[in-house]
Write an enzyme that holds these catalytic residues in place. Sequence first.
Site, mmCIF file in Angstrom:
data_model
loop_
_atom_site.group_PDB
_atom_site.id
_atom_site.type_symbol
_atom_site.label_atom_id
_atom_site.label_comp_id
_atom_site.label_asym_id
_atom_site.label_seq_id
_atom_site.Cartn_x
_atom_site.Cartn_y
_atom_site.Cartn_z
ATOM 1 N N SER A 98 0.845 -1.118 -0.068
ATOM 2 C CA SER A 98 0.068 0.007 0.155
ATOM 3 C C SER A 98 0.711 1.247 -0.130
ATOM 4 C CB SER A 98 -0.922 0.019 1.264
ATOM 5 O OG SER A 98 -0.132 -0.228 2.096
ATOM 6 N N GLU A 100 1.348 5.542 0.725
ATOM 7 C CA GLU A 100 0.640 6.667 1.634
ATOM 8 C C GLU A 100 1.182 7.875 0.847
ATOM 9 O OE1 GLU A 100 0.897 6.266 6.002
ATOM 10 O OE2 GLU A 100 1.641 8.501 5.929
ATOM 11 N N ASP A 192 -0.952 14.048 16.257
ATOM 12 C CA ASP A 192 0.397 14.603 16.833
ATOM 13 C C ASP A 192 -0.382 15.975 17.296
ATOM 14 O OD1 ASP A 192 2.126 13.128 16.998
ATOM 15 O OD2 ASP A 192 2.810 13.273 15.046
ATOM 16 N N PHE A 301 13.195 13.658 9.790
ATOM 17 C CA PHE A 301 11.733 12.865 9.805
ATOM 18 C C PHE A 301 11.789 12.127 10.966
ATOM 19 C CE2 PHE A 301 8.376 10.361 8.127
ATOM 20 C CZ PHE A 301 7.378 11.174 7.664
ATOM 21 N N HIS A 351 3.925 -1.325 3.781
ATOM 22 C CA HIS A 351 3.341 0.134 3.326
ATOM 23 C C HIS A 351 4.112 1.254 3.018
ATOM 24 C CE1 HIS A 351 0.125 3.054 4.023
ATOM 25 N NE2 HIS A 351 1.002 3.957 4.771
#
Length: 375
Positions: A98, A100, A192, A301, A351
Amino acid sequence: MQPLQGVKRRKQRYIEGNEVPQSFKIGHTRLCEGAMHEDDTLSISAVFVFNPVYGLIKRSQNVTSKAQLSEVRVSDKPIIPSDGSPLIEKIPDNVQVSFEFFPPKTEKMHERLWTAITRLAPLNPRFMSVTYGAGGSTRERTHDTVVRIQKEMGIAAAAHLTCVGASREEVDGVARHYWDSGIKHIVALRGDPPKGDASFTAHPDGYAYASDLVTGLKKVADFEISVAAYPETHQDATSADADLDNLKRKIDAGATRAITQLFFDPDVYRRFRDKAVAAGITVPIVPGLLPVTHVTQNVNFAKNTGTSVPSWLFDLFNGLDEDPGTRELVAASLAAEQVKRLVADGVSEFHFYTLNRPDLSYAICHVLGIRPQPH
Ligand code: FAD
């Protein structure tokens, strides 16, 4: 003295014999050529560095090990695994992926996003998901992108949804709108804290945790629900066990898939997955992979997500800041090794955090045996 073809592992002893290592050391595999002496000492005459994707990438002849160089018998023959095992193991054909994406802010980003979606769509992913900005800041853009992916690309799409800054009623309303638009899969998250806030504070009438959101969503409609999991423990959790209890609560509330926060070391994932299984979690725990393209950006990140960055990652990309071409090649080979390790650990679903850049995710999918399908 017997001729030797062996495997060198960094800072470890030479392993006698002709086999190709089963484990993929991050970076590459080294085969050494040289000699083993009757007193069990070794002399190394050449080192061949293999990469599982690119094959032989370096050959260092006349390697000077401490002693016995005079006794070394150098073989001119190329090193070939004598047991016939392939350097690249067969990948099972049931792998699913998948992708994102994040919703675009500008026209240029919009273009880049759709270039990425269009490139990855033929790989027939299980779903494509679109993130939700802090405090619902991307609500419309997330909605429009998700709906368009499903309608125009014919690919099941999932909408990320968070609890931040909204009442239960508002969140339920967003979810109902998705259901009515044909979107039946939600990635349910707490979210967040908004920029500038040190910690998360739930809206007075809102969902406090993702597990509450999952319960609420299931009351709105029978959504397929994915949730987040943290191989290195979420920053706000009081302990790793408490965090695992939380994951179990989310599953018990109705989630059927956990997607992990990014990690770099496949062993970190494996240990977490094994612990989760031992804790009675039976849904798939899908590794979330961030293809490393720019180490500085990726490190930032990672820092924001509490992910540890191993020192070998810096070593691997050291000196490549101004060399994007080589960086891409190294990134692809690293990613290939990571996914192969995960496949060897029984993972069949991945993912990808694409960051709206398709090429590396596409390359990794290729390594995983995934080919474009006619649509
Ligand atoms: P929760 O599962 O609610 O957990 C949050 C913290 O609270 C954890 O430390 C947990 O242990 C603790 N906790 C839970 N329940 C309790 C309890 N009852 N008592 C005490 N402590 C408790 N963020 C976005 O803003 N938008 C996105 O689109 C987005 N997508 C993501 C996709 C993935 C795959 C992942 C892994 C993360 C994503 N995030 C996104 C980030 C996520 O929102 C943050 O990591 C957030 O800080 C936690 O969300 P959660 O759903 O894991 O929260």
